[in-house]
Motif scaffolding. Structure first.
Motif, mmCIF file in Angstrom:
data_model
loop_
_atom_site.group_PDB
_atom_site.id
_atom_site.type_symbol
_atom_site.label_atom_id
_atom_site.label_comp_id
_atom_site.label_asym_id
_atom_site.label_seq_id
_atom_site.Cartn_x
_atom_site.Cartn_y
_atom_site.Cartn_z
ATOM 1 N N ASN A 1 0.830 -1.201 0.000
ATOM 2 C CA ASN A 1 0.000 0.000 0.000
ATOM 3 C C ASN A 1 0.862 1.247 0.000
ATOM 4 O OD1 ASN A 1 -2.262 -1.507 0.109
ATOM 5 N ND2 ASN A 1 -2.610 -1.265 2.299
ATOM 6 N N GLN A 2 0.319 2.326 -0.528
ATOM 7 C CA GLN A 2 1.000 3.609 -0.413
ATOM 8 C C GLN A 2 0.987 4.026 1.039
ATOM 9 O OE1 GLN A 2 2.446 5.296 -2.932
ATOM 10 N NE2 GLN A 2 2.011 3.519 -4.193
ATOM 11 N N LEU A 3 2.023 4.772 1.417
ATOM 12 C CA LEU A 3 2.093 5.233 2.796
ATOM 13 C C LEU A 3 0.930 6.155 3.092
ATOM 14 C CD1 LEU A 3 5.888 5.903 2.800
ATOM 15 C CD2 LEU A 3 4.693 4.123 4.060
ATOM 16 N N GLU A 4 0.468 6.116 4.358
ATOM 17 C CA GLU A 4 -0.715 6.869 4.708
ATOM 18 C C GLU A 4 -0.491 8.362 4.656
ATOM 19 O OE1 GLU A 4 -0.467 3.235 5.949
ATOM 20 O OE2 GLU A 4 0.550 4.666 7.169
ATOM 21 N N THR A 5 -1.615 9.043 4.884
ATOM 22 C CA THR A 5 -1.565 10.489 5.024
ATOM 23 C C THR A 5 -0.672 10.833 6.198
ATOM 24 O OG1 THR A 5 -3.903 10.138 4.840
ATOM 25 C CG2 THR A 5 -3.177 12.400 4.896
ATOM 26 N N GLU B 1 3.538 19.795 3.186
ATOM 27 C CA GLU B 1 2.954 18.944 4.223
ATOM 28 C C GLU B 1 3.350 17.484 4.020
ATOM 29 O OE1 GLU B 1 -1.185 19.351 4.740
ATOM 30 O OE2 GLU B 1 -1.071 21.379 5.548
ATOM 31 N N GLY B 2 3.697 17.125 2.784
ATOM 32 C CA GLY B 2 4.099 15.754 2.529
ATOM 33 C C GLY B 2 5.444 15.398 3.132
ATOM 34 N N LEU B 3 6.229 16.399 3.542
ATOM 35 C CA LEU B 3 7.553 16.117 4.085
ATOM 36 C C LEU B 3 7.478 15.246 5.325
ATOM 37 C CD1 LEU B 3 10.605 16.455 4.372
ATOM 38 C CD2 LEU B 3 10.173 18.646 5.512
ATOM 39 N N ARG B 4 6.585 15.585 6.259
ATOM 40 C CA ARG B 4 6.526 14.809 7.502
ATOM 41 C C ARG B 4 6.153 13.362 7.213
ATOM 42 N NH1 ARG B 4 8.676 16.203 12.567
ATOM 43 N NH2 ARG B 4 7.952 14.634 14.028
ATOM 44 N N ALA B 5 5.270 13.138 6.252
ATOM 45 C CA ALA B 5 4.893 11.762 5.902
ATOM 46 C C ALA B 5 6.094 10.996 5.366
ATOM 47 C CB ALA B 5 3.770 11.764 4.872
ATOM 48 N N ARG B 6 6.935 11.668 4.587
ATOM 49 C CA ARG B 6 8.117 11.014 4.030
ATOM 50 C C ARG B 6 9.128 10.710 5.134
ATOM 51 N NH1 ARG B 6 9.086 11.791 -1.402
ATOM 52 N NH2 ARG B 6 11.163 12.709 -1.203
ATOM 53 N N GLN C 1 8.289 10.212 8.263
ATOM 54 C CA GLN C 1 7.675 9.106 9.006
ATOM 55 C C GLN C 1 7.913 7.784 8.282
ATOM 56 O OE1 GLN C 1 3.651 10.404 9.218
ATOM 57 N NE2 GLN C 1 4.040 11.919 10.809
ATOM 58 N N ALA C 2 7.932 7.839 6.956
ATOM 59 C CA ALA C 2 8.201 6.621 6.184
ATOM 60 C C ALA C 2 9.590 6.079 6.507
ATOM 61 C CB ALA C 2 8.073 6.903 4.687
ATOM 62 N N ILE C 3 10.572 6.980 6.679
ATOM 63 C CA ILE C 3 11.916 6.542 7.069
ATOM 64 C C ILE C 3 11.871 5.847 8.426
ATOM 65 C CG2 ILE C 3 14.233 7.327 7.720
ATOM 66 C CD1 ILE C 3 13.789 7.375 4.748
ATOM 67 N N ALA C 4 11.073 6.392 9.355
ATOM 68 C CA ALA C 4 10.949 5.762 10.677
ATOM 69 C C ALA C 4 10.365 4.357 10.554
ATOM 70 C CB ALA C 4 10.075 6.620 11.588
ATOM 71 N N LYS C 5 9.346 4.198 9.703
ATOM 72 C CA LYS C 5 8.746 2.873 9.508
ATOM 73 C C LYS C 5 9.731 1.915 8.835
ATOM 74 C CE LYS C 5 4.051 4.662 8.786
ATOM 75 N NZ LYS C 5 2.943 4.750 7.823
ATOM 76 N N ILE C 6 10.397 2.406 7.809
ATOM 77 C CA ILE C 6 11.370 1.582 7.086
ATOM 78 C C ILE C 6 12.478 1.110 8.024
ATOM 79 C CG2 ILE C 6 13.203 1.712 5.342
ATOM 80 C CD1 ILE C 6 11.230 3.642 3.793
ATOM 81 N N THR C 7 12.960 2.036 8.847
ATOM 82 C CA THR C 7 14.022 1.703 9.800
ATOM 83 C C THR C 7 13.572 0.630 10.778
ATOM 84 O OG1 THR C 7 14.970 3.923 9.631
ATOM 85 C CG2 THR C 7 15.518 2.649 11.603
#
Length: 413
Positions: free
Chosen positions: A33-37, A148-153, A155-161
């Motif tokens: 899935n695409q990363l959430e909002t 606003e998309g920066l924080r989601a990106r 957060q994606a690093i946090a999930k990936i890590t």
């Protein structure tokens, strides 16, 4: 272990040639899935990001306003909770019906051993700590991404890590024949080695798919290097010669690969996504590198001094598996005869007892603790060297990162 290396190699090669998506998706599970909002952090709810230049130094403001630091984890608690929920729900969503055992294995630690989410906390705090105006020299196209998309990106690093970290734990537990992890039964004990390895591979593929979605060549290369380092570090541990096992330099390089590479390169990735300068990105990297080394040095000390009920795993695990860490290396400097025992190995419990006897007479634990403190100090200096800001949220996050560094070396588990 081969799977980790292969995923890293392929991801880097495919991205560099502009064909990574099609080829890599054919090797990993398709359909993530695409990363959430974006989950907006509590600290950002009631304020607008300041775009003015600040002339109040960080250190002066830090000393004046934030002597008493809030619990670092509480500053990003809402984000952590939602990230944890997303990981539990999504990590195995696509295979729930096709391979329910794989789905259960992949979610095992996310559902049963929450922990404090140390690494995601560091990354979310780093993202806030770097929430500063971008220098005029920054390319306009980079600045345009800071929305606003920066924080989601980030957060994606946090999930990936976190996915890469958990995958490495699953693989390590198989290699170490561990029966406990984070206070619960290890997955390899519950479901067997084969499913544990596959679950780790699956999490790596999910992490790499999410990484590809970021479409940032430099970040992809950094995180791919992390996966390569994980394999390199594990191989260094398994195949070291007698001379290498006695080398502090070799030990620190192995420790960087196995532990510090993930947090350092992830911190740097957060800075790159924010469009920060190479100098700021390197400060973020230096913080993560030294924090990671201090953290692992403390782990190695606790393996000798900790309580298994507090740690949630057995003590003396490293030495019983023939792994030589900083306390023993320092003890060898004082008692060279201990090196001969290390060379003989620790299959014989009598050798373990002898090694512990020499360690007890030496300053090995004390010197290892001093080394951890040195790296902690370097981590804090990297935060203090960041560009000045008088933004309270930025300063609070920087103070929290410093506090986390202190906690990393003072913890008992």
């Amino acid at each position: 272990m081969y799977s980790r290396w292969n995923l890293a190699r392929n991801l880097r090669r495919f991205y560099e040639h502009g064909r990574y998506a099609h080829k890599f998706y054919s090797q990993a599970l398709v359909g993530i899935n695409q990363l959430e909002t974006p989950i907006r952090p509590q600290a950002l709810y009631d304020r607008q990001v300041s775009c003015g230049l600040h002339d109040v130094s960080y250190q002066a403001h830090h000393n004046r306003s934030f002597r008493s630091v809030e619990d670092p984890f509480s500053l990003v608690a809402d984000e952590l909770s939602l990230i944890a929920k997303n990981l539990r729900e999504q990590v195995a969503e696509e295979v729930q019906n096709k391979a329910p055992k794989l789905a259960s294995a992949a979610k095992y630690f996310f559902e049963r051993a929450e922990g404090k989410k140390f690494r995601p906390t560091v990354l979310l705090l780093m993202a806030s700590a770097l929430n500063m105006p971008i220098p005029q020299s920054t390319a306009e196209e980079v600045f345009d991404t800071l929305s606003e998309g920066l924080r989601a990106r980030q957060q994606a690093i946090a999930k990936i890590t976190e996915m890469i970290h958990v995958a490495s734990l699953l693989h390590d537990d198989v290699l170490d024949d561990a029966d406990k992890r984070r206070g619960i039964e290890s997955l390899n004990l519950v479901m067997g080695n084969k499913l544990s390895v596959l679950a780790g591979d699956f999490l790596l593929s999910k992490a790499c798919m999410a990484l590809a979605d970021l479409k940032n060549t430099e970040v992809v290369s950094l995180i791919a290097k992390v996966v390569e380092n994980l394999v390199t570090g594990e191989t260094m541990q398994m195949t070291s010669t007698s001379e290498q096992r006695r080398s502090m330099e070799y030990y620190l390089e192995k420790t960087y690969c196995k532990t510090a590479s993930l947090i350092s390169n992830s911190c740097k990735s957060v800075a790159i996504l924010a469009g920060q300068t190479a100098e700021v990105a390197m400060l973020a990297y230096d913080y993560g590198r030294n924090l990671g080394l201090a953290y692992q040095l403390t782990d190695d000390i606790l393996d000798f001094t900790g309580n298994k009920d507090v740690l949630g795993k057995g003590v003396l695990s490293d030495i019983r598996h023939g792994i030589v860490t900083a306390p023993i290396l320092y003890a060898i400097e004082e008692f060279p005869q201990l090196g001969e025992i290390v060379d003989q190995g620790f299959d014989d419990p009598a050798n373990v007892d002898l090694a512990l006897e020499y360690l007890g007479k030496s300053r090995g634990i004390e010197r290892a603790r001093q080394l951890a403190e040195e790296h902690a100090t370097r981590a804090k200096e990297a935060i203090e060297a960041l560009p000045d800001s008088d933004d309270e949220d930025v300063l609070r996050s920087r103070s929290a990162l410093i506090d986390l560094t202190d906690r990393a070396i003072r913890r008992t588990k």
